[in-house]
Design a protein around this motif. Structure first.
Motif, PDB file in Angstrom:
ATOM      1  N   LEU A 170      -2.467  -2.106   1.791  1.00  0.00           N
ATOM      2  CA  LEU A 170      -2.483  -0.909   0.946  1.00  0.00           C
ATOM      3  C   LEU A 170      -1.285  -0.643  -0.123  1.00  0.00           C
ATOM      4  CD1 LEU A 170      -3.785   1.751   3.678  1.00  0.00           C
ATOM      5  CD2 LEU A 170      -5.090   0.855   1.715  1.00  0.00           C
ATOM      6  N   LEU A 171      -0.120  -1.049   0.332  1.00  0.00           N
ATOM      7  CA  LEU A 171       1.106  -0.728  -0.250  1.00  0.00           C
ATOM      8  C   LEU A 171       1.368  -2.003  -1.219  1.00  0.00           C
ATOM      9  CD1 LEU A 171       3.403   0.682   2.277  1.00  0.00           C
ATOM     10  CD2 LEU A 171       2.090   1.933   0.670  1.00  0.00           C
ATOM     11  N   THR A 172       0.671  -3.287  -1.113  1.00  0.00           N
ATOM     12  CA  THR A 172       1.027  -4.178  -2.080  1.00  0.00           C
ATOM     13  C   THR A 172      -0.231  -4.976  -2.586  1.00  0.00           C
ATOM     14  OG1 THR A 172       0.841  -6.103  -0.219  1.00  0.00           O
ATOM     15  CG2 THR A 172       3.061  -4.655  -0.809  1.00  0.00           C
ATOM     16  N   GLY A 173      -1.324  -4.822  -2.133  1.00  0.00           N
ATOM     17  CA  GLY A 173      -2.457  -5.406  -2.442  1.00  0.00           C
ATOM     18  C   GLY A 173      -2.535  -6.885  -1.989  1.00  0.00           C
ATOM     19  N   LEU A 174      -1.556  -7.251  -0.938  1.00  0.00           N
ATOM     20  CA  LEU A 174      -1.603  -8.783  -0.709  1.00  0.00           C
ATOM     21  C   LEU A 174      -2.405  -8.509   0.814  1.00  0.00           C
ATOM     22  CD1 LEU A 174       2.035  -9.799  -1.182  1.00  0.00           C
ATOM     23  CD2 LEU A 174       0.177 -10.374  -2.636  1.00  0.00           C
ATOM     24  N   HIS A 175      -3.110  -9.587   0.872  1.00  0.00           N
ATOM     25  CA  HIS A 175      -3.775  -9.829   2.197  1.00  0.00           C
ATOM     26  C   HIS A 175      -3.088 -10.850   3.172  1.00  0.00           C
ATOM     27  CE1 HIS A 175      -6.616  -9.903   5.502  1.00  0.00           C
ATOM     28  NE2 HIS A 175      -6.824 -11.093   5.220  1.00  0.00           N
TER      29      HIS A 175
END
Lengths: 268, 124
Positions: A170-175
């Motif tokens: 949510l905070l970075t968009g990284l999975h």
């Protein structure tokens, strides 16, 4: 730190040495934080010497009380911290050392033997072949030759990891599938950043968020891990709830701070 | 009943002051930080001896309700504690950095045993 995988890979009796950091990426330092790991540290160091013979090894004795430093094989550099700093302080000592000695790559690997040495070259190869600044070894990504994840955690642990993974996404968009993995490799830019500042408590998820905000690229690669057989876990079960709360609070707080200069801003 | 209440309040104040003095004598607390204990313990002693101290304070500060005066004092102490914890956090970070540099320098000098090994204390 990590729970045992369901299908741990057995140690290789006669391991084949891996090529040095795939086509000579530069000076490579393996940092092994160890707190009361006298039973396993020798095997970890010897395995790494076999699988990554050209990499330098540095053991960080984080104020151990069980004579861990005496169990380290000879001719292996040891940083003996005067007292226990915790995983963050110990790792930063290693990154300071790497920065001072101008290493191009740093690989961090647990001293309890959970991170098999024969997996280390995967991280270094991925680091040198991609544009990533930090590579995380993930227990949850399927291997190239199958689609099954390497590790399925117990329900309570899975829930905790899921909360952190969701928050990071949510905070970075990284999975990032394995935000808590301490099996990581990074390049010189990240070494310098970590030498300058490094989170103290449970640093792994925080590092992902802060590096991403500073413009660094973070990738994952699948690895297998072994079950912990000796030593003490850095996150006992009863501290699990505190761990989730602390990491959640720290991640939200990290949105308002930038301990490292933005990488993109420094590029010509 | 009033005497018992006064004795309880007196005991609380005396305990806080005693803790401060004991920590000072044992070198576990610096004088500059002991002031918060003194400022916390003394009001208890004053309240034990002077029942209407809070009312007098409220009148002096022109606060209509005594409870508001207490809340104001409480906020003051909370700010003091916040300041002290921030000092502790900064010092802890500095100690961590110092310990890291000590270990690197010792390695460079070929020294194997950290200083003060017999008195290792955990900071984590």
């Amino acid at each position: 730190m990590h729970k045992p995988p369901n299908n741990p890979s057995p140690p290789t009796p006669h391991p084949t040495p891996q090529p040095k950091c795939s086509e000579d990426p530069g000076k490579c330092l393996i940092i092994i934080p160890a707190y009361n790991e006298s039973a396993s540290i020798a095997q970890v160091v010897n395995d790494l010497r076999t699988h990554l013979p050209h990499a330098d090894i540095l053991v960080i004795d984080d104020g151990s009380t069980d004579n861990t430093h005496k169990a380290v094989p000879s001719h292996t550099p040891i940083l003996r911290l005067p007292f226990n700093l915790g995983i963050g302080g110990a790792m930063q000592a290693g990154y300071r050392y790497a920065s001072i000695h101008n290493y191009d790559i740093a690989l961090q690997i647990d001293g309890d033997g959970q991170h098999p040495a024969d997996q280390a070259h995967k991280l270094i190869t991925k680091l040198t072949e991609s544009n990533a600044d930090l590579i995380i070894g993930s227990r949850f990504l399927p291997n190239d030759n199958d689609n099954d994840p390497n590790y399925t955690p117990p329900a309570t642990r899975a829930a905790g990891i899921g909360v952190i993974r969701t928050l990071v996404r949510l905070l970075t968009g990284l999975h990032i599938t394995d935000c808590t993995s301490g099996f990581r490799a990074c390049n010189r830019d990240v070494i310098k950043a970590f030498a300058h500042w490094y989170p103290e408590d449970y640093p792994e998820p925080e590092v992902i968020l802060l590096l991403h905000r500073a413009g660094f690229n973070i990738h994952e690669t699948p690895v297998t891990m072994r079950p912990r057989t000796t030593g003490q876990t850095s996150i006992p079960f009863l501290k699990g709830v505190f761990y989730i709360l602390k990491v959640t609070f720290a991640l939200l707080l990290d949105l308002s701070r930038s301990p490292w200069p933005n990488k993109k801003a420094n590029q010509p | 009943m009033i005497i018992i209440r006064n004795l309880i309040v007196l005991a609380i104040g005396a305990t806080i002051l005693f803790m401060a003095v004991r920590s000072l004598r044992a070198d576990r607390l610096k004088e500059r930080y002991a002031i918060i204990f003194v400022l916390t313990g003394l009001p208890f002693l004053i309240l034990a001896l002077w029942r209407d101290a809070v009312g007098y304070l409220a009148n002096f500060l022109q606060i209509d309700y005594r409870t508001l005066a207490l809340i104001a004092v409480t906020i003051f102490f909370m700010l003091m504690i916040f300041k002290l914890l921030s000092i502790v956090s900064v010092q802890e970070r500095r100690i961590t950095t110092l310990a890291q540099h000590v270990s690197i320098l010792m390695h460079k000098q070929g020294l194997t045993d950290p200083p003060d090994e017999d008195n290792q204390q955990s900071t984590s």
